[in-house]
Design an enzyme around this catalytic site. Structure first.
Site, PDB file in Angstrom:
ATOM      1  N   LYS A 167      15.909  29.897-104.153  1.00  0.00           N
ATOM      2  CA  LYS A 167      17.230  29.701-103.530  1.00  0.00           C
ATOM      3  C   LYS A 167      17.842  28.433-104.092  1.00  0.00           C
ATOM      4  O   LYS A 167      17.289  27.336-103.945  1.00  0.00           O
ATOM      5  CB  LYS A 167      17.095  29.612-102.017  1.00  0.00           C
ATOM      6  CG  LYS A 167      18.430  29.288-101.343  1.00  0.00           C
ATOM      7  CD  LYS A 167      18.359  29.373 -99.841  1.00  0.00           C
ATOM      8  CE  LYS A 167      19.711  28.977 -99.235  1.00  0.00           C
ATOM      9  NZ  LYS A 167      19.703  29.053 -97.784  1.00  0.00           N
ATOM     10  N   ARG A 227      29.352  29.282 -95.013  1.00  0.00           N
ATOM     11  CA  ARG A 227      29.376  28.075 -94.170  1.00  0.00           C
ATOM     12  C   ARG A 227      30.663  28.021 -93.339  1.00  0.00           C
ATOM     13  O   ARG A 227      30.658  27.468 -92.236  1.00  0.00           O
ATOM     14  CB  ARG A 227      29.191  26.827 -95.039  1.00  0.00           C
ATOM     15  CG  ARG A 227      27.791  26.780 -95.654  1.00  0.00           C
ATOM     16  CD  ARG A 227      27.587  25.592 -96.572  1.00  0.00           C
ATOM     17  NE  ARG A 227      26.316  25.686 -97.288  1.00  0.00           N
ATOM     18  CZ  ARG A 227      25.947  24.867 -98.262  1.00  0.00           C
ATOM     19  NH1 ARG A 227      26.749  23.876 -98.638  1.00  0.00           N
ATOM     20  NH2 ARG A 227      24.784  25.019 -98.859  1.00  0.00           N
ATOM     21  N   LYS A 258      22.325  19.698-100.054  1.00  0.00           N
ATOM     22  CA  LYS A 258      21.029  20.359 -99.843  1.00  0.00           C
ATOM     23  C   LYS A 258      20.140  20.271-101.079  1.00  0.00           C
ATOM     24  O   LYS A 258      19.192  21.042-101.221  1.00  0.00           O
ATOM     25  CB  LYS A 258      21.259  21.799 -99.403  1.00  0.00           C
ATOM     26  CG  LYS A 258      22.061  21.913 -98.091  1.00  0.00           C
ATOM     27  CD  LYS A 258      22.012  23.322 -97.490  1.00  0.00           C
ATOM     28  CE  LYS A 258      22.733  23.374 -96.138  1.00  0.00           C
ATOM     29  NZ  LYS A 258      22.624  24.695 -95.488  1.00  0.00           N
ATOM     30  N   GLU A 295       8.421  28.325-107.597  1.00  0.00           N
ATOM     31  CA  GLU A 295       8.635  28.507-106.153  1.00  0.00           C
ATOM     32  C   GLU A 295       8.218  29.906-105.718  1.00  0.00           C
ATOM     33  O   GLU A 295       7.599  30.090-104.667  1.00  0.00           O
ATOM     34  CB  GLU A 295      10.115  28.320-105.803  1.00  0.00           C
ATOM     35  CG  GLU A 295      10.586  26.880-105.701  1.00  0.00           C
ATOM     36  CD  GLU A 295      10.213  26.232-104.365  1.00  0.00           C
ATOM     37  OE1 GLU A 295       9.652  26.922-103.500  1.00  0.00           O
ATOM     38  OE2 GLU A 295      10.495  25.032-104.210  1.00  0.00           O
ATOM     39  N   LYS A 354      18.513  33.992-104.920  1.00  0.00           N
ATOM     40  CA  LYS A 354      19.809  33.760-104.271  1.00  0.00           C
ATOM     41  C   LYS A 354      20.501  32.557-104.876  1.00  0.00           C
ATOM     42  O   LYS A 354      19.856  31.524-105.001  1.00  0.00           O
ATOM     43  CB  LYS A 354      19.535  33.524-102.798  1.00  0.00           C
ATOM     44  CG  LYS A 354      20.717  33.135-101.971  1.00  0.00           C
ATOM     45  CD  LYS A 354      20.266  32.891-100.573  1.00  0.00           C
ATOM     46  CE  LYS A 354      21.451  32.404 -99.768  1.00  0.00           C
ATOM     47  NZ  LYS A 354      21.095  32.015 -98.446  1.00  0.00           N
ATOM     48  N   SER A 408      27.974  35.127-100.122  1.00  0.00           N
ATOM     49  CA  SER A 408      29.352  35.138 -99.630  1.00  0.00           C
ATOM     50  C   SER A 408      30.388  34.834-100.708  1.00  0.00           C
ATOM     51  O   SER A 408      31.417  35.495-100.789  1.00  0.00           O
ATOM     52  CB  SER A 408      29.480  34.158 -98.469  1.00  0.00           C
ATOM     53  OG  SER A 408      29.090  32.856 -98.860  1.00  0.00           O
ATOM     54  N   TYR A 425      27.390  41.623 -98.586  1.00  0.00           N
ATOM     55  CA  TYR A 425      28.470  41.863 -97.626  1.00  0.00           C
ATOM     56  C   TYR A 425      29.240  43.124 -98.002  1.00  0.00           C
ATOM     57  O   TYR A 425      30.045  43.614 -97.212  1.00  0.00           O
ATOM     58  CB  TYR A 425      29.396  40.639 -97.550  1.00  0.00           C
ATOM     59  CG  TYR A 425      28.607  39.408 -97.150  1.00  0.00           C
ATOM     60  CD1 TYR A 425      28.304  39.161 -95.820  1.00  0.00           C
ATOM     61  CD2 TYR A 425      28.081  38.548 -98.122  1.00  0.00           C
ATOM     62  CE1 TYR A 425      27.517  38.078 -95.450  1.00  0.00           C
ATOM     63  CE2 TYR A 425      27.296  37.460 -97.763  1.00  0.00           C
ATOM     64  CZ  TYR A 425      27.019  37.242 -96.430  1.00  0.00           C
ATOM     65  OH  TYR A 425      26.228  36.181 -96.080  1.00  0.00           O
TER      66      TYR A 425
HETATM   67  C1  PBG Z   1      21.111  29.059 -94.359  1.00  0.00           C
HETATM   68  C2  PBG Z   1      21.657  30.102 -95.240  1.00  0.00           C
HETATM   69  C3  PBG Z   1      22.727  30.004 -96.148  1.00  0.00           C
HETATM   70  C4  PBG Z   1      22.942  31.265 -96.642  1.00  0.00           C
HETATM   71  C5  PBG Z   1      21.988  32.113 -96.070  1.00  0.00           C
HETATM   72  N1  PBG Z   1      21.194  31.383 -95.209  1.00  0.00           N
HETATM   73  C6  PBG Z   1      23.595  28.851 -96.488  1.00  0.00           C
HETATM   74  C7  PBG Z   1      23.010  27.622 -97.009  1.00  0.00           C
HETATM   75  O1  PBG Z   1      21.837  27.571 -97.402  1.00  0.00           O
HETATM   76  O2  PBG Z   1      23.739  26.632 -97.003  1.00  0.00           O
HETATM   77  C8  PBG Z   1      24.031  31.627 -97.587  1.00  0.00           C
HETATM   78  C9  PBG Z   1      24.431  33.051 -97.583  1.00  0.00           C
HETATM   79  C10 PBG Z   1      25.733  33.342 -98.206  1.00  0.00           C
HETATM   80  O3  PBG Z   1      26.420  32.497 -98.810  1.00  0.00           O
HETATM   81  O4  PBG Z   1      26.131  34.499 -98.098  1.00  0.00           O
HETATM   82  N2  PBG Z   1      19.954  28.441 -94.730  1.00  0.00           N
END
Ligand code: PBG
Length: 344
Positions: free
Chosen positions: A211, A221, A233, A249, A264, A290, A329
């Protein structure tokens, strides 16, 4: 009769084409015989945002077509998705600002919104696979995925206990798959151990293995009002410039007991999907996030692209790279298209 303009070549060179690849593309029937990858509704997972209350629907501006839904409307939505052939959903609770705190206490409150949603979905549609995202960011007032100390540093090991507790709550409510998205070290092993110790040996773990610290999460968000209030992050999510780190990982998460590995975002990280598929024997999932969805919808709304075709082409590229299933989505729209016989 075609009139070809004179080419005025000085010398006539004999034309010799000895490989006719176009033969395999000549008719729809032949193209279908040789098609290598397919999209199927049963391999798409719909992420859903849950609201407190009843009969509430709040459209998310940066994600056209996607709304936050109260549980009663969520139930109608999952029934519709199931009828379209979708067999799995991933749940994200929207927590109001006044219920957020430094520790994300709401995350481990028995009977919280997420637990209710899992319980109620499983009650009406037990065949549906219910996945639950496990991380603290929807619940913390600072927006980070883990606990933080007074200097704002992430407390890795203390966070693991909270994640395990969240996982137990979800499993108790009937969740099939726990999906830790926090990127703390050691969380897969710890969650597995605690699930087993509580008798949840059949509950799976989908590890967000690779991720990345990505700008593609922006609209998500917005949806959860969960953008970090300070810092970023980058001490837990991966550097977009690295691929070997994502593979490492993933191998770690496999060793720790993950049942599936997730990459992701998806489109900008197809190389990771491909390479992880080569080195791991676990099923590979990808999260078409997203921002990837928002880009398609925004350009389609302006009439600049064909949104349906770009959605399908994006998803098939993720399959081609090696993903077994895709969180997107666009799941509902794609399932509708597939139901009406759509193909490439
Ligand atoms: C939270 C999380 C996130 C997403 C899924 N779980 C956001 C982030 O890590 O800041 C993002 C999913 C998306 O953008 O569709 N840990």
């Amino acid at each position: 009769m075609l009139i070809q303009p004179s080419l005025n070549l000085e010398k006539k060179i004999p034309i010799l084409v000895d490989k006719r690849l176009r033969r395999n593309r000549r008719t729809p029937a032949i193209r279908a015989l040789v098609q290598e990858n397919y999209l199927q509704a049963q391999q798409l997972v719909a992420p859903l945002f849950i609201l407190e209350g009843r009969n509430r629907e709040e459209p998310i501006a940066s994600m056209p077509g996607i709304s936050r839904l109260s549980i009663d409307l969520l139930i109608q939505k999952v029934i519709k998705l199931y009828e379209l052939g979708i067999r799995a959903v991933d749940l994200f609770p929207v927590i109001s600002a006044d219920a957020k705190d430094t520790f994300g206490s709401e995350a481990i409150r028995e009977g919280n919104l997420l637990q209710q949603a899992v319980y109620e979905i499983k009650n009406v549609l037990p065949e549906l696979c219910v996945m639950v995202d496990v991380a603290l960011d929807p619940y913390t007032d600072h927006g980070h995925d883990g606990l933080v100390d007074d200097k704002g540093a992430i407390l890795n090991d203390a966070t693991l206990e909270v994640l395990a507790r969240m996982s137990i709550l979800a499993a108790d409510a009937g969740a099939d798959i726990i999906a830790p998205s926090d990127m703390m070290d050691g969380r897969v092993a710890h969650i597995r151990k605690v699930l087993d110790a509580h008798g949840h040996i059949e509950v799976s773990i989908l590890a967000y293995a690779a991720k990345y610290a990505s700008a593609f999460y922006g609209p998500f968000r917005d949806a959860l009002q969960s953008a970090p209030k300070f810092g970023d992050k980058k001490t837990y999510q991966l550097n977009p410039a690295n691929s070997r780190e994502g593979i490492r990982e993933s191998l770690c998460d496999e060793e720790e007991g993950a049942d599936f590995l997730l990459v992701k975002p998806a489109l900008a990280y197809l190389d990771l999907i491909y390479r992880i598929k080569e080195v791991s024997h676990l099923p590979i999932a990808a999260y078409h996030v997203s921002g990837e969805y928002a880009m398609i919808m925004a350009a389609a709304e302006r009439g600049w692209i064909d949104g349906d075709r770009i959605l399908a082409e994006s998803l098939i590229s993720i399959k081609r790279a090696g993903a077994d299933f895709i969180l997107t989505y666009g799941a509902e729209r794609m399932a509708e298209l597939l139901k009406s016989g759509w193909n490439f």
